[in-house]
Design a protein around this motif. Structure first.
Motif, PDB file in Angstrom:
ATOM      1  N   SER A 196       0.830  -1.209   0.000  1.00 11.35           N
ATOM      2  CA  SER A 196       0.000   0.000   0.000  1.00 11.35           C
ATOM      3  C   SER A 196       0.864   1.260   0.000  1.00 11.35           C
ATOM      4  CB  SER A 196      -0.929  -0.004   1.221  1.00 11.35           C
ATOM      5  OG  SER A 196      -0.175  -0.111   2.425  1.00 11.35           O
ATOM      6  N   HIS A 197       2.074   1.163   0.529  1.00  9.72           N
ATOM      7  CA  HIS A 197       3.028   2.272   0.531  1.00  9.72           C
ATOM      8  C   HIS A 197       4.418   1.701   0.229  1.00  9.72           C
ATOM      9  CE1 HIS A 197      -0.323   3.897   2.924  1.00  9.72           C
ATOM     10  NE2 HIS A 197       0.084   5.092   2.513  1.00  9.72           N
ATOM     11  N   PRO A 198       4.690   1.412  -1.035  1.00 12.36           N
ATOM     12  CA  PRO A 198       5.929   0.719  -1.390  1.00 12.36           C
ATOM     13  C   PRO A 198       7.174   1.511  -1.005  1.00 12.36           C
ATOM     14  CG  PRO A 198       4.386   0.772  -3.240  1.00 12.36           C
ATOM     15  CD  PRO A 198       3.846   1.700  -2.212  1.00 12.36           C
ATOM     16  N   HIS A 204       3.178  -0.950  -6.176  1.00 10.25           N
ATOM     17  CA  HIS A 204       1.982  -0.490  -5.473  1.00 10.25           C
ATOM     18  C   HIS A 204       0.828  -1.421  -5.807  1.00 10.25           C
ATOM     19  CE1 HIS A 204      -1.274   2.072  -4.037  1.00 10.25           C
ATOM     20  NE2 HIS A 204      -0.361   2.805  -3.421  1.00 10.25           N
TER      21      HIS A 204
END
Length: 252
Positions: free
Chosen positions: A148-150, A175
């Motif tokens: 979700s937040h690479p 992502h």
């Protein structure tokens, strides 16, 4: 028989799992890690009753809990499948020596097909490791990972997997938006935060949650957190081993 000629009591597994609600809880947890509220909905029983029987299963060693990384007030519970296998074997042998649990024959690589997506927050360790481990075990399964937040691949993940004969150095973080709209047989979330923000995917995939702590948070330095990456790889190996029979049944 004991020294006085008395038959031994019922095996421990029967005491723990023989109650109807506890058996229902075990069946739910065999598929996915859950919070108490999730279990209440799944089995349709009051929370106080679910909590009571869940405590019995934890005390008996069949179920373990981990504090949620998304909300510290919550705890995710998981089934200890290895322990269940041990106790089931003891149960059979306690009735008759010929009834000891025979380990199932592992599915052949060619029998496992389907599409699996592993998700965590950063796609820098847990999901990347899971993707690589499943790809090695089931080469015909299409497997991917995302976050979700690479953030960049963690060097400890690369090092730990290299020890296990897998090269992650060419992997990139992705992502989860890259995969929205695609069809998968299983969506497996590996951290509590991403479970809360996971979008809907078409085709009603199997949604599975493995509540696993972020190994990079286990120490202030890469050296300090390194053992946690090894533990993560070991747990993923165990969980994927129990996932394989489900994959073998997916397209049969």
């Amino acid at each position: 028989m004991d020294a006085a000629g008395r038959a031994p009591g019922a095996p421990r597994f029967l005491h723990l799992a023989g109650e109807q609600l506890r058996w229902a809880l075990l069946r739910v947890l065999a598929r996915s890690d859950q919070r108490v509220g999730d279990l209440v909905i799944a089995v349709g029983q009051p929370q106080n009753l679910v909590s009571y029987h869940l405590r019995k299963l934890r005390t008996g060693g069949l179920v373990a809990g981990r504090r949620s990384s998304a909300d510290g007030r919550d705890t995710y519970y998981r089934l200890d499948l290895d322990r269940c296998a041990e106790l089931l074997a003891e149960t059979g042998q306690g009735l008759h020596p010929a009834l000891g649990l025979v380990p199932p024959t592992p599915p052949t690589p060619g029998s496992m097909r389907g599409r699996v997506l592993f998700l965590c927050t950063g796609n820098s360790a847990r999901s990347q490791m899971a993707e690589a481990l499943l790809r090695r075990s089931a080469p015909l399964v299409e497997v991917a990972s995302a976050g979700s937040h690479p953030k960049p691949l963690h060097p400890n993940a690369v090092a730990v997997m290299r020890e296990r004969g897998i090269d992650l150095s060419g992997h990139r973080s992705k992502h989860l938006d890259e995969f929205v709209g695609q069809r998968f047989d299983y969506i497996i979330s590996l951290c509590d935060k991403v479970r809360e923000v996971c979008p809907e995917f078409p085709g009603h995939p199997g949604l599975v949650h493995w509540s696993m702590p972020d190994p990079s948070a286990a120490g202030d330095t890469a050296e300090a957190s390194y053992p946690a990456f090894g533990r993560t790889a070991d747990e993923l190996t165990t969980r994927i081993g129990f996932l394989l029979p489900n994959l073998a049944r997916t397209h049969t």
